[in-house]
Design a protein around this motif. Structure first.
Motif, PDB file in Angstrom:
ATOM      1  N   VAL A 124       0.838  -1.203   0.000  1.00 11.06           N
ATOM      2  CA  VAL A 124       0.000   0.000   0.000  1.00 11.06           C
ATOM      3  C   VAL A 124       0.872   1.250   0.000  1.00 11.06           C
ATOM      4  O   VAL A 124       0.619   2.210  -0.737  1.00 11.06           O
ATOM      5  CB  VAL A 124      -0.944  -0.005   1.217  1.00 11.06           C
ATOM      6  CG1 VAL A 124      -1.671   1.344   1.348  1.00 11.06           C
ATOM      7  CG2 VAL A 124      -1.958  -1.125   1.094  1.00 11.06           C
ATOM      8  N   LEU A 125       1.925   1.235   0.815  1.00  6.12           N
ATOM      9  CA  LEU A 125       2.794   2.404   0.927  1.00  6.12           C
ATOM     10  C   LEU A 125       3.662   2.597  -0.307  1.00  6.12           C
ATOM     11  O   LEU A 125       4.100   3.715  -0.592  1.00  6.12           O
ATOM     12  CB  LEU A 125       3.675   2.270   2.168  1.00  6.12           C
ATOM     13  CG  LEU A 125       2.921   2.275   3.503  1.00  6.12           C
ATOM     14  CD1 LEU A 125       3.860   1.930   4.653  1.00  6.12           C
ATOM     15  CD2 LEU A 125       2.254   3.622   3.746  1.00  6.12           C
ATOM     16  N   ARG A 126       3.933   1.532  -1.061  1.00  3.20           N
ATOM     17  CA  ARG A 126       4.765   1.653  -2.266  1.00  3.20           C
ATOM     18  C   ARG A 126       4.025   2.315  -3.427  1.00  3.20           C
ATOM     19  O   ARG A 126       4.637   2.848  -4.339  1.00  3.20           O
ATOM     20  CB  ARG A 126       5.234   0.273  -2.725  1.00  3.20           C
ATOM     21  CG  ARG A 126       6.234  -0.404  -1.832  1.00  3.20           C
ATOM     22  CD  ARG A 126       6.742  -1.677  -2.493  1.00  3.20           C
ATOM     23  NE  ARG A 126       7.355  -2.576  -1.542  1.00  3.20           N
ATOM     24  CZ  ARG A 126       8.579  -2.451  -1.075  1.00  3.20           C
ATOM     25  NH1 ARG A 126       9.323  -1.432  -1.463  1.00  3.20           N
ATOM     26  NH2 ARG A 126       9.065  -3.318  -0.204  1.00  3.20           N
ATOM     27  N   GLN A 127       2.721   2.273  -3.426  1.00  6.45           N
ATOM     28  CA  GLN A 127       1.948   2.808  -4.544  1.00  6.45           C
ATOM     29  C   GLN A 127       2.098   4.324  -4.635  1.00  6.45           C
ATOM     30  O   GLN A 127       2.345   4.988  -3.627  1.00  6.45           O
ATOM     31  CB  GLN A 127       0.471   2.447  -4.380  1.00  6.45           C
ATOM     32  CG  GLN A 127       0.188   0.962  -4.428  1.00  6.45           C
ATOM     33  CD  GLN A 127      -1.279   0.652  -4.211  1.00  6.45           C
ATOM     34  OE1 GLN A 127      -2.137   1.552  -4.286  1.00  6.45           O
ATOM     35  NE2 GLN A 127      -1.603  -0.598  -3.925  1.00  6.45           N
ATOM     36  N   PRO A 128       1.961   4.884  -5.839  1.00  9.09           N
ATOM     37  CA  PRO A 128       1.988   6.356  -5.961  1.00  9.09           C
ATOM     38  C   PRO A 128       0.940   6.993  -5.061  1.00  9.09           C
ATOM     39  O   PRO A 128      -0.136   6.430  -4.835  1.00  9.09           O
ATOM     40  CB  PRO A 128       1.652   6.585  -7.446  1.00  9.09           C
ATOM     41  CG  PRO A 128       2.068   5.325  -8.122  1.00  9.09           C
ATOM     42  CD  PRO A 128       1.789   4.224  -7.139  1.00  9.09           C
ATOM     43  N   MET A 129       1.260   8.156  -4.528  1.00 10.34           N
ATOM     44  CA  MET A 129       0.374   8.804  -3.566  1.00 10.34           C
ATOM     45  C   MET A 129      -1.012   9.041  -4.146  1.00 10.34           C
ATOM     46  O   MET A 129      -1.169   9.500  -5.282  1.00 10.34           O
ATOM     47  CB  MET A 129       0.981  10.126  -3.090  1.00 10.34           C
ATOM     48  CG  MET A 129       0.136  10.872  -2.077  1.00 10.34           C
ATOM     49  SD  MET A 129       1.079  12.152  -1.185  1.00 10.34           S
ATOM     50  CE  MET A 129       1.837  11.148   0.105  1.00 10.34           C
ATOM     51  N   ARG A 130      -2.004   8.696  -3.358  1.00 11.65           N
ATOM     52  CA  ARG A 130      -3.397   8.898  -3.756  1.00 11.65           C
ATOM     53  C   ARG A 130      -4.111   9.645  -2.638  1.00 11.65           C
ATOM     54  O   ARG A 130      -3.673   9.620  -1.484  1.00 11.65           O
ATOM     55  CB  ARG A 130      -4.084   7.568  -4.056  1.00 11.65           C
ATOM     56  CG  ARG A 130      -4.014   6.593  -2.919  1.00 11.65           C
ATOM     57  CD  ARG A 130      -3.991   5.142  -3.425  1.00 11.65           C
ATOM     58  NE  ARG A 130      -3.720   4.214  -2.331  1.00 11.65           N
ATOM     59  CZ  ARG A 130      -2.497   3.943  -1.875  1.00 11.65           C
ATOM     60  NH1 ARG A 130      -1.435   4.538  -2.391  1.00 11.65           N
ATOM     61  NH2 ARG A 130      -2.323   3.083  -0.904  1.00 11.65           N
ATOM     62  N   PHE A 131      -5.221  10.247  -2.980  1.00 11.42           N
ATOM     63  CA  PHE A 131      -5.918  11.134  -2.043  1.00 11.42           C
ATOM     64  C   PHE A 131      -7.365  10.689  -1.876  1.00 11.42           C
ATOM     65  O   PHE A 131      -8.029  10.314  -2.845  1.00 11.42           O
ATOM     66  CB  PHE A 131      -5.857  12.574  -2.548  1.00 11.42           C
ATOM     67  CG  PHE A 131      -4.446  13.028  -2.826  1.00 11.42           C
ATOM     68  CD1 PHE A 131      -3.611  13.433  -1.795  1.00 11.42           C
ATOM     69  CD2 PHE A 131      -3.933  13.016  -4.114  1.00 11.42           C
ATOM     70  CE1 PHE A 131      -2.310  13.826  -2.043  1.00 11.42           C
ATOM     71  CE2 PHE A 131      -2.635  13.418  -4.375  1.00 11.42           C
ATOM     72  CZ  PHE A 131      -1.817  13.821  -3.337  1.00 11.42           C
ATOM     73  N   GLU A 132      -7.821  10.733  -0.642  1.00 13.79           N
ATOM     74  CA  GLU A 132      -9.197  10.332  -0.325  1.00 13.79           C
ATOM     75  C   GLU A 132      -9.779  11.318   0.674  1.00 13.79           C
ATOM     76  O   GLU A 132      -9.191  11.580   1.718  1.00 13.79           O
ATOM     77  CB  GLU A 132      -9.219   8.921   0.260  1.00 13.79           C
ATOM     78  CG  GLU A 132     -10.620   8.444   0.615  1.00 13.79           C
ATOM     79  CD  GLU A 132     -10.626   7.074   1.266  1.00 13.79           C
ATOM     80  OE1 GLU A 132     -11.729   6.592   1.618  1.00 13.79           O
ATOM     81  OE2 GLU A 132      -9.539   6.486   1.447  1.00 13.79           O
ATOM     82  N   LEU A 133     -10.950  11.832   0.335  1.00 10.19           N
ATOM     83  CA  LEU A 133     -11.612  12.786   1.222  1.00 10.19           C
ATOM     84  C   LEU A 133     -12.383  12.035   2.294  1.00 10.19           C
ATOM     85  O   LEU A 133     -13.239  11.194   2.004  1.00 10.19           O
ATOM     86  CB  LEU A 133     -12.561  13.674   0.422  1.00 10.19           C
ATOM     87  CG  LEU A 133     -13.196  14.839   1.196  1.00 10.19           C
ATOM     88  CD1 LEU A 133     -12.129  15.805   1.694  1.00 10.19           C
ATOM     89  CD2 LEU A 133     -14.209  15.565   0.312  1.00 10.19           C
TER      90      LEU A 133
END
Length: 265
Positions: free
Chosen positions: A87-96
């Motif tokens: 999960v931490l290796r994935q490109p940064m994603r954003f969730e509201l």
């Protein structure tokens, strides 16, 4: 004198000095960085700038959570993060999330700052705080995200058993108020920009000093104590200096919400 000894002497001197000498020791920290990178083997610099394991959390073999800096056998972090490495290796994603919190999770890849700015623009004034869970990554993107957070007057938070390491504390520093919950894992080490091409020793040295200068200046503008960056400078990229709650408060990486509220009134 070995670079590590120089950094240690600078830290000890800083701890005996009041806040009025902050800028002077920020300058000294740049000198310490110069000494550190002069002593690093040219081959190691080339490998680091080639994005090989140990320097890029998005690389499949790179350790998401390096061991603690020790003189002997490397030690595990004080708390194991809740999120799995994949999960931490994935490109940064954003969730509201509810309550105006925007969660930023994953490695700070090149382009993360642009996506972050677009997310903030799309959400308008609804976003009040940014919750971080990241092993770090691109320094340029971390600096841009941190500046935008401060410009927008947002707060930052690292939840219990969430991770904020390497360049992630730069983003964290942008918050108007900065909260690290109990068992939050926050660590720093030497960081510098890595490009696709292998630079000459002179180019690598110049790039390292330039990056160090930009980070030191930004942290000073954010009101962060110079002791934080000195600890980062003396910790190699394959290790982390894990910050205790007392150290985070001492270096002003975390804030007192009550005192901050009074300052804003």
């Amino acid at each position: 004198m070995r670079p590590s000894s120089l950094a240690l002497r600078l830290k000890e001197t800083f701890l005996r000095t009041d806040d009025g000498a902050l800028m002077r020791y920020a300058f000294f920290s740049l000198l310490a960085a110069a000494g550190i990178f002069v002593a690093i083997d040219v081959r190691e610099l080339s490998l680091a700038n080639a994005n090989l394991p140990g320097h890029d959390p998005m690389h499949t073999e790179a350790p998401v959570l390096p061991p603690a800096l020790t003189d002997g056998v490397p030690q595990a972090p004080p708390v194991q993060p809740e999120s799995p490495p994949e999960v931490l290796r994935q490109p940064m994603r954003f969730e509201l999330l509810s309550g105006g919190t925007l969660r930023a999770e994953g490695s700070i890849d090149v382009g993360a700052a642009t996506r972050f700015a677009e997310e903030i623009e799309a959400r308008g004034e609804y976003v009040k705080s940014v919750a971080l869970n990241s092993p770090g990554g691109s320094v340029d993107d971390a600096l841009a995200m941190s500046k935008l957070i401060r410009d927008k007057g947002l707060n930052t938070r690292v939840a219990s058993k969430a991770l904020c390491a390497s360049s992630c504390p730069i983003v964290f520093a942008g918050g108007v108020t900065r909260e690290a919950e109990k068992d939050a894992v926050i660590g720093v080490h030497q960081v510098f920009n890595a490009g696709p091409a292998r630079p000459s020793p002179e180019q690598a040295m110049s790039g390292a000093q330039s990056t160090t200068g930009r980070i030191a200046r930004h942290l000073d503008e954010m009101g962060i104590g110079a002791g934080l960056w000195i600890n980062a400078l003396e910790t190699p990229p394959d290790r982390l200096y894990y910050l205790t709650p007392d150290e985070m408060a001492e270096f002003k990486l975390t804030t007192d919400p009550v005192a901050t509220a009074k300052q804003q009134d």
